[in-house]
Design a protein around this motif. Structure first.
Motif, PDB file in Angstrom:
ATOM      1  N   UNK A   1       1.939  10.901   5.973  1.00 21.81           N
ATOM      2  CA  UNK A   1       1.305   9.560   6.640  1.00 21.81           C
ATOM      3  C   UNK A   1       1.162   8.729   5.299  1.00 21.81           C
ATOM      4  N   UNK A   2       1.330   8.919   3.918  1.00 21.86           N
ATOM      5  CA  UNK A   2       0.910   8.335   2.863  1.00 21.86           C
ATOM      6  C   UNK A   2       1.529   7.020   2.662  1.00 21.86           C
ATOM      7  N   UNK A   3       2.960   7.076   3.080  1.00 21.86           N
ATOM      8  CA  UNK A   3       3.644   5.573   2.703  1.00 21.86           C
ATOM      9  C   UNK A   3       3.250   4.785   3.819  1.00 21.86           C
TER      10      UNK A   3
ATOM     11  N   UNK B   1       9.930   1.680  11.584  1.00 19.98           N
ATOM     12  CA  UNK B   1      10.611   1.739   9.812  1.00 19.98           C
ATOM     13  C   UNK B   1      10.266   3.061   9.553  1.00 19.98           C
ATOM     14  N   UNK B   2       8.906   3.621   9.804  1.00 26.65           N
ATOM     15  CA  UNK B   2       8.915   4.904   9.003  1.00 26.65           C
ATOM     16  C   UNK B   2       9.671   5.939   9.956  1.00 26.65           C
ATOM     17  N   UNK B   3      10.089   5.945  11.114  1.00 27.15           N
ATOM     18  CA  UNK B   3      10.739   6.804  11.769  1.00 27.15           C
ATOM     19  C   UNK B   3      12.407   6.872  11.304  1.00 27.15           C
TER      20      UNK B   3
ATOM     21  N   UNK C   1       9.360  -1.195   1.057  1.00 30.16           N
ATOM     22  CA  UNK C   1      10.109  -1.840   2.048  1.00 30.16           C
ATOM     23  C   UNK C   1       9.058  -1.781   3.455  1.00 30.16           C
ATOM     24  N   UNK C   2       8.521  -0.754   3.527  1.00 27.82           N
ATOM     25  CA  UNK C   2       7.432  -0.699   4.680  1.00 27.82           C
ATOM     26  C   UNK C   2       6.307  -1.714   4.588  1.00 27.82           C
ATOM     27  N   UNK C   3       5.961  -2.077   3.223  1.00 29.93           N
ATOM     28  CA  UNK C   3       5.266  -3.277   3.204  1.00 29.93           C
ATOM     29  C   UNK C   3       5.709  -4.754   2.927  1.00 29.93           C
TER      30      UNK C   3
END
Length: 382
Positions: free
Chosen positions: A15-17, A47-49, A116-118
């Motif tokens: 979950x860190x990202x 995105x995380x998936x 990228x996530x942010x």
């Protein structure tokens, strides 16, 4: 350990990202207030998936090391994202000689994904970063783990002698072993990481698409895999062909299905009945079991990839073209070559086959009898 910070809540590595942030990330959040929080959460989840849970944990290691490095040098929070090229160069250079090149690349990939996530600009593709990474690769410590040995037919036959394939557990274990071997698949694509880790989008179940056909008088079974290491959620196909002997994967699969009947919805493909419940095969537990069995048989120790390696080596020695073996195992690049273990076995077989073909061709084209073998037999008898 990392320095306590409101930007970095204590969460599991996977979950860190998503959970760790910076002033830039918070400013981005405030600029999106016109979008309902629920929609934002769904967007970030998608995105995380893009990565499986294991990859999320691996990438999170890069973010952890970068944060530890920044904490030790008192790098201000607002400079950590977006990280400018020279900051990335300094971080990359700090691991020269202490980590492998592959490890350094994974850490940078993790940082890139975090950016990228942010929705932050990523400068890791700058030429200076690439040159620094190239240097780290050259200086990096070599991968010291010895090559994994292959599972052989001797391993499989000894395993069969220790299994009661009329029992639910034995039937499932035997089918898994033969499908992984003949299908040249990773165990992680056919088993679960933990008992409760089943995910229908990632793990193959009894509900998956299974097709059967006949080719040259042999039954062929194709099983859709929803996820593979190289293709991700595009999935792949486990293909097994009847061998009509004691190591037949199709027969083993049919036996598994007939012993472990009437599965519940989304039961893992190789799960077995345990009383009134179903128990999935966990990769680590399966490896512990077969390691103990092979130790009793004084056979070479094997690992998860050993089935994939062993199956490919066996098929190559049987004369199956490398391109076909690549398709069976789902390889899409020349990394397939690193699985050519036991070259002292593969090469002589290939050479003898090539020489035999050339001898026969030469004799035929020149209208000569192909009697070299008989001549050699006569010479040996003298």
């Amino acid at each position: 350990m990392v320095r306590p910070s409101p930007y970095r809540p204590h969460v599991p590595a996977s979950h860190r990202l998503l959970a760790w942030c910076t002033p830039f990330g918070l400013s981005q959040q405030s600029s999106r207030r016109h979008i309902p929080p629920r929609d934002q959460a769904m967007a970030f989840a998608e995105i995380s998936n893009g990565l499986c849970k294991k990859s999320l944990s691996t990438y999170a290691a890069g973010l952890l090391r970068f944060t530890q490095w920044c904490d030790a040098r008192n790098i201000p929070e607002h400079l950590r994202m977006p990280a400018d090229p020279f900051l990335l160069v300094c971080f990359t250079a700090s691991v020269a000689g202490s980590a492998s090149g592959a490890c350094a690349k994974n850490w940078l990939n993790g940082l890139a994904y975090w950016h990228h996530i942010n929705l932050a600009p990523w400068h890791g593709d700058a030429e200076c970063v690439s040159k620094a990474l190239r240097s780290v690769v050259k200086k990096g410590i070599k991968f010291k783990r010895p090559p994994r040995g292959p599972v052989t037919v001797e391993h499989l036959r000894f395993l069969r002698s220790r299994l009661d394939i009329s029992s639910p557990r034995g039937a499932a274990f035997w089918a898994l072993a033969l499908c992984a071997f003949w299908g040249c698949r990773r165990l992680g694509e056919l088993t679960l990481e933990t008992l409760k880790a089943f995910d229908a989008s990632h793990n193959v179940s009894r509900n998956t698409k299974i097709t059967r056909s006949q080719q040259s008088g042999r039954e062929v079974v194709s099983i859709h895999l929803p996820w593979t290491k190289t293709t991700g959620v595009r999935g792949g196909t486990l293909i097994i062909t009847a061998t009509d002997d004691d190591l037949c994967p199709v027969r083993a699969l049919h036996n598994h299905f007939s012993v472990n009947v009437l599965p519940d919805h989304n039961t893992p493909l190789f799960a077995f009945r345990a009383g009134a419940d179903w128990k999935p095969i966990v990769k680590a537990e399966f490896l512990v079991f077969i390691t103990s069995v092979f130790r009793d048989g004084n056979l070479e120790q094997v690992f998860g990839h050993s089935f994939r390696i062993g199956g490919s080596v066996h098929l190559l020695c049987d004369g199956v073209e490398p391109e076909i073996v690549m398709k069976i195992g789902g390889w899409s690049s020349t990394c397939f070559l690193i699985y050519w273990r036991r070259l002292e076995t593969v090469i002589p077989v290939a050479l003898v086959r090539a020489w035999s073909t050339r001898q026969t061709s030469f004799a035929s084209s020149n209208n000569l009898p192909d009697d070299l073998t008989s001549e050699l037999d006569v010479a040996r008898s003298r």
